[in-house]
Scaffold this motif. Structure first.
Motif, PDB file in Angstrom:
ATOM      1  N   TYR A   1      18.812 -62.530 -48.861  1.00 47.25           N
ATOM      2  CA  TYR A   1      18.544 -62.728 -47.413  1.00 47.25           C
ATOM      3  C   TYR A   1      17.279 -62.028 -47.025  1.00 47.25           C
ATOM      4  N   LEU A   2      16.173 -62.562 -47.255  1.00 44.71           N
ATOM      5  CA  LEU A   2      14.846 -62.018 -46.913  1.00 44.71           C
ATOM      6  C   LEU A   2      14.222 -62.614 -45.606  1.00 44.71           C
ATOM      7  N   ASN A   3      14.531 -63.563 -45.102  1.00 42.53           N
ATOM      8  CA  ASN A   3      13.993 -64.230 -43.903  1.00 42.53           C
ATOM      9  C   ASN A   3      14.767 -65.011 -43.102  1.00 42.53           C
ATOM     10  N   LYS A   4      14.413 -65.170 -41.787  1.00 45.18           N
ATOM     11  CA  LYS A   4      15.435 -65.947 -41.032  1.00 45.18           C
ATOM     12  C   LYS A   4      16.170 -67.025 -41.271  1.00 45.18           C
ATOM     13  N   SER A   5      15.675 -68.014 -42.021  1.00 47.95           N
ATOM     14  CA  SER A   5      16.295 -69.125 -42.465  1.00 47.95           C
ATOM     15  C   SER A   5      17.349 -68.914 -43.469  1.00 47.95           C
ATOM     16  N   GLN A   6      17.187 -67.717 -44.500  1.00 47.91           N
ATOM     17  CA  GLN A   6      18.394 -67.431 -45.298  1.00 47.91           C
ATOM     18  C   GLN A   6      19.570 -66.570 -44.514  1.00 47.91           C
ATOM     19  N   PHE A   7      19.027 -66.017 -43.506  1.00 45.20           N
ATOM     20  CA  PHE A   7      20.287 -65.508 -42.544  1.00 45.20           C
ATOM     21  C   PHE A   7      21.107 -66.455 -41.841  1.00 45.20           C
ATOM     22  N   GLU A   8      20.225 -67.434 -41.648  1.00 40.89           N
ATOM     23  CA  GLU A   8      21.049 -68.551 -40.741  1.00 40.89           C
ATOM     24  C   GLU A   8      21.973 -69.510 -41.602  1.00 40.89           C
TER      25      GLU A   8
ATOM     26  N   ASN B   1      29.409 -58.530 -41.273  1.00 43.65           N
ATOM     27  CA  ASN B   1      28.802 -57.362 -41.970  1.00 43.65           C
ATOM     28  C   ASN B   1      27.660 -57.282 -42.769  1.00 43.65           C
ATOM     29  N   THR B   2      27.837 -58.342 -43.582  1.00 41.75           N
ATOM     30  CA  THR B   2      26.634 -58.615 -44.799  1.00 41.75           C
ATOM     31  C   THR B   2      25.268 -58.857 -43.863  1.00 41.75           C
ATOM     32  N   ILE B   3      25.338 -59.749 -42.797  1.00 44.78           N
ATOM     33  CA  ILE B   3      24.458 -60.248 -41.960  1.00 44.78           C
ATOM     34  C   ILE B   3      23.855 -58.839 -41.173  1.00 44.78           C
ATOM     35  N   ILE B   4      25.004 -58.102 -40.721  1.00 47.19           N
ATOM     36  CA  ILE B   4      24.307 -56.968 -39.868  1.00 47.19           C
ATOM     37  C   ILE B   4      23.847 -55.886 -40.516  1.00 47.19           C
ATOM     38  N   GLU B   5      24.323 -55.784 -41.672  1.00 52.44           N
ATOM     39  CA  GLU B   5      23.621 -54.955 -42.482  1.00 52.44           C
ATOM     40  C   GLU B   5      22.316 -55.027 -42.971  1.00 52.44           C
ATOM     41  N   GLY B   6      22.159 -56.712 -43.506  1.00 48.28           N
ATOM     42  CA  GLY B   6      21.078 -57.232 -44.132  1.00 48.28           C
ATOM     43  C   GLY B   6      19.856 -57.047 -43.185  1.00 48.28           C
ATOM     44  N   VAL B   7      20.071 -57.564 -42.001  1.00 44.02           N
ATOM     45  CA  VAL B   7      19.001 -57.523 -41.027  1.00 44.02           C
ATOM     46  C   VAL B   7      17.986 -56.245 -41.012  1.00 44.02           C
ATOM     47  N   GLU B   8      18.651 -55.250 -41.173  1.00 47.76           N
ATOM     48  CA  GLU B   8      17.755 -53.765 -41.055  1.00 47.76           C
ATOM     49  C   GLU B   8      17.158 -53.490 -42.122  1.00 47.76           C
ATOM     50  N   ARG B   9      17.297 -54.360 -43.421  1.00 48.80           N
ATOM     51  CA  ARG B   9      16.705 -53.777 -44.551  1.00 48.80           C
ATOM     52  C   ARG B   9      15.127 -53.966 -44.252  1.00 48.80           C
ATOM     53  N   GLU B  10      14.114 -53.135 -44.862  1.00 50.59           N
ATOM     54  CA  GLU B  10      12.888 -53.219 -44.774  1.00 50.59           C
ATOM     55  C   GLU B  10      11.955 -54.406 -45.313  1.00 50.59           C
TER      56      GLU B  10
ATOM     57  N   VAL C   1      13.079 -57.310 -45.478  1.00 49.68           N
ATOM     58  CA  VAL C   1      13.188 -58.576 -44.838  1.00 49.68           C
ATOM     59  C   VAL C   1      11.898 -58.916 -43.684  1.00 49.68           C
ATOM     60  N   LYS C   2      11.440 -60.164 -43.861  1.00 46.94           N
ATOM     61  CA  LYS C   2      10.486 -60.653 -42.843  1.00 46.94           C
ATOM     62  C   LYS C   2      10.840 -61.240 -41.695  1.00 46.94           C
ATOM     63  N   TRP C   3      10.474 -60.598 -40.653  1.00 49.61           N
ATOM     64  CA  TRP C   3      10.767 -60.900 -39.296  1.00 49.61           C
ATOM     65  C   TRP C   3       9.605 -61.195 -38.499  1.00 49.61           C
TER      66      TRP C   3
ATOM     67  N   GLY D   1       9.098 -60.260 -35.517  1.00 48.97           N
ATOM     68  CA  GLY D   1       9.359 -59.320 -34.207  1.00 48.97           C
ATOM     69  C   GLY D   1      10.887 -58.922 -34.167  1.00 48.97           C
ATOM     70  N   ASP D   2      11.179 -58.026 -33.281  1.00 43.88           N
ATOM     71  CA  ASP D   2      12.560 -57.584 -33.242  1.00 43.88           C
ATOM     72  C   ASP D   2      13.411 -58.496 -32.506  1.00 43.88           C
ATOM     73  N   GLU D   3      12.842 -59.187 -31.623  1.00 39.77           N
ATOM     74  CA  GLU D   3      13.644 -60.241 -30.877  1.00 39.77           C
ATOM     75  C   GLU D   3      14.231 -61.406 -31.918  1.00 39.77           C
ATOM     76  N   GLU D   4      13.693 -61.625 -32.816  1.00 38.75           N
ATOM     77  CA  GLU D   4      13.837 -62.677 -33.746  1.00 38.75           C
ATOM     78  C   GLU D   4      15.286 -61.962 -34.617  1.00 38.75           C
ATOM     79  N   LYS D   5      14.871 -60.567 -35.048  1.00 34.91           N
ATOM     80  CA  LYS D   5      16.107 -59.925 -35.830  1.00 34.91           C
ATOM     81  C   LYS D   5      17.301 -59.744 -35.023  1.00 34.91           C
ATOM     82  N   ASN D   6      16.828 -59.501 -33.907  1.00 32.91           N
ATOM     83  CA  ASN D   6      18.101 -59.114 -33.096  1.00 32.91           C
ATOM     84  C   ASN D   6      18.827 -60.157 -32.620  1.00 32.91           C
ATOM     85  N   ALA D   7      18.174 -61.409 -32.278  1.00 32.60           N
ATOM     86  CA  ALA D   7      19.016 -62.372 -32.336  1.00 32.60           C
ATOM     87  C   ALA D   7      19.989 -62.817 -33.304  1.00 32.60           C
TER      88      ALA D   7
END
Length: 546
Positions: free
Chosen positions: A42-49, A120-129, A131-133, A135-141
């Motif tokens: 989980y390093l970018n938006k598409s992987q989290f999706e 839980n895996t997603i919620i914890e993972g989005v906060e890792r340094e 991960v390439k986002w 902006g915060d809006e994309e991460k928070n969504a």
């Protein structure tokens, strides 16, 4: 000769392998550089999706897991609204069989923790340094959608089982000392997740089925009712109803794929194949579980949802009335795993002749002799004559072959004209009509029966039902209206358990076998014994009565 060549090649490979190792320890060491872990997957938006897709897939399973009554269990099997007509000894007809070893409720429990695990895996993972986002809006969504699903799962657990273990982060090593967190704390935890989701989810999306802000506020309204925060519930529901969360409206005019057919109505339209998407004009669809015909992954099992097969009678098998015994496109291939109760088929429709939900278009109650009228011909009947009740003489006749057909669960025009495989529509998880009824419940909870009646009447007016007076509003009336509008959509069992009314309502309106066997302790379901047995490091308390 070939055997000698193979042996030589194998020995050479082994010698080369050992030659590349400086010691036995080097040979045993493994470097799993090519394996995916939560750190490198989980390093970018598409992987989290992709992980978000798993959450949606899990909910799809709720409606399409097996061939039988199991999928209907949370929709009210054995309660006031429906039962299994094949055998009074079936679980949920016989509530004494609902125990810590019972498989359907145990499956429901496991499904929810499967959702929580991924969330839980997603919620914890989005906060890792790393991960390439953008902006915060994309991460928070992304976090908001995961937190919505986590809240949804905890809501499903707390409503049914009461207090359950609260797991708010990934479990990365064996853990066998879980304890139960009080029900109110679980609801409060879900509320916090839903408030975050309401803030950060998009108002609209181009992708059917993706979670939007209105879905979070709808669930937030329900959770606030559980916590007796009626003002909070009204505020959350009002954001959906009044347009702050987007343009949602009850559908009041004919729409969709078969809107031009005469003799139908808008409530019937809601359940035609292809009519469920907000993106295609259905303004009351808030969250819809997606099912796709002849598409890999489009359904879970059997190539189609089994709702029509489960919920419809087998009137195509009534050969004594002239039917061929072969399913037709116009009849479908219902097999009567689940039958609505008399409460659902008749009692709630008393003095409701003008209610379009009660029309022959939406609930088929008239059945006619077919073909050569079969044995009916000996009694003077012809094809096209109405089958009288006196002709239905056996238990099978009225429990499996002939009972009211709710067309929201099926169609008379199947995809590819396949009566056994052609009713593939999407499933409403949340529809605006329910939001109105939740707000009515919240108004009633705080003692404002005038506004409660107004919300109920908004739903009733769409169906041309007689409007009610504020004096008519009771919790039982709201539950009746939910049955009229939402039967087969709402998680009826969860609704009754959160209100502590499963026993009372089943005792009053359930199938006779269920009335005889249901007990007050069934207002909460048992924690699965398999869960208790695996939790060897602490005592996981069972609910009383089990």
């Amino acid at each position: 000769m070939k055997m000698n060549q193979y042996t030589l090649t194998l020995l050479t490979a082994i010698l080369l392998l050992f030659a590349g190792c400086s010691s036995d320890e080097d040979f045993l060491n493994e470097e799993a550089k090519s394996f995916l872990t939560t750190e490198n997957a989980y390093l970018n938006k598409s992987q989290f999706e992709m992980a978000i897709g798993t959450l949606h897939r899990n909910v799809q399973t709720f409606y399409n897991a097996g061939d039988g009554e199991g999928d209907i269990f949370p929709l009210g099997l054995g309660t006031d609204v429906c039962f299994s007509p094949r055998d009074d000894q079936k679980v949920f007809n016989d509530w004494s069989q609902v125990n810590e070893f019972e498989s359907l409720s145990s499956r429901w429990y496991s499904w929810q923790y499967g959702i929580i695990k991924v969330a839980n895996t997603i919620i914890e993972g989005v906060e890792r340094e790393e991960v390439k986002w953008n902006g915060d809006e994309e991460k928070n969504a992304i976090a908001a959608e995961a937190r919505f699903f986590r809240a949804f799962a905890y809501r499903n657990l707390a409503h049914l089982y009461g207090g359950v273990p609260l797991v708010d982060a990934p479990v990365n090593e064996p853990k066998v000392d879980f304890t139960r967190t009080p029900r109110e704390t679980i609801w409060q935890f879900a509320k916090t997740d839903l408030e975050f989701a309401s803030t950060h989810l998009p108002i609209k999306t181009a992708i059917p089925g993706r979670i939007v802000r209105a879905a979070a506020d709808h669930l937030l309204a329900e959770i606030n009712i559980c916590l007796k925060d009626y003002d909070g519930a009204i505020t959350a529901a009002s954001r959906v109803i009044d347009g702050e969360d987007g343009d949602y409206q009850l559908m009041t005019s004919r729409f969709g794929a078969r809107a031009s057919e005469v003799g139908k109505n808008v409530y019937w339209d809601l359940f035609r194949i292809g009519n469920q998407q907000y993106q295609e004009g259905n303004k009351e669809a808030i969250w819809v579980a997606q099912m796709e015909y002849n598409t890999p992954g489009g359904t879970v099992n059997y190539g189609r949802p089994l709702i029509e097969r489960i919920m419809h009678p087998s009137w195509w098998r009534l050969t004594k009335a002239g039917y061929s015994g072969v399913a037709q496109d116009s009849t479908g291939r219902g097999v009567a795993f689940v039958r609505p109760t008399n409460y659902t088929n008749y009692k709630i429709w008393k003095n409701a002749a003008q209610d379009i939900r009660n029309s022959e278009t939406c609930i088929k109650r008239k059945f006619y002799f077919a073909g050569d009228a079969g044995e009916g011909a000996k009694l003077g009947y012809q094809a096209g004559d109405l089958i009288p009740e006196s002709f239905l003489t056996s238990l099978e006749d009225t429990m499996q072959l002939i009972y009211p057909v709710w067309w929201k669960f099926g169609t008379d025009k199947h995809l590819d004209a396949k009566p056994d495989n052609g009713y593939v529509r999407d499933f409403y998880v949340i529809r605006l009509a329910e939001t109105y009824l939740l707000r009515a419940e919240a108004y009633f909870g705080k003692g404002d029966k005038d506004k409660a009646a107004a919300d109920i009447n908004t739903v009733r007016a769409r169906s041309s039902a007689t409007l009610i007076e504020s004096a008519d509003v009771t919790l039982d009336y709201i539950l009746d209206e939910r049955a009229r509008e939402l039967f087969g959509e709402e998680y009826r069992t969860l609704t009754l358990c959160r209100l502590n009314l499963l026993y009372e309502r089943t005792k009053s309106y359930g199938h006779l076998a269920a009335q005889k066997t249901v007990s007050p302790h069934n207002n909460l379901f048992p924690i699965p014994q398999s869960v208790i047995d695996r939790n060897t490091g602490a005592v996981l308390e069972q609910n009383p009565g089990y």
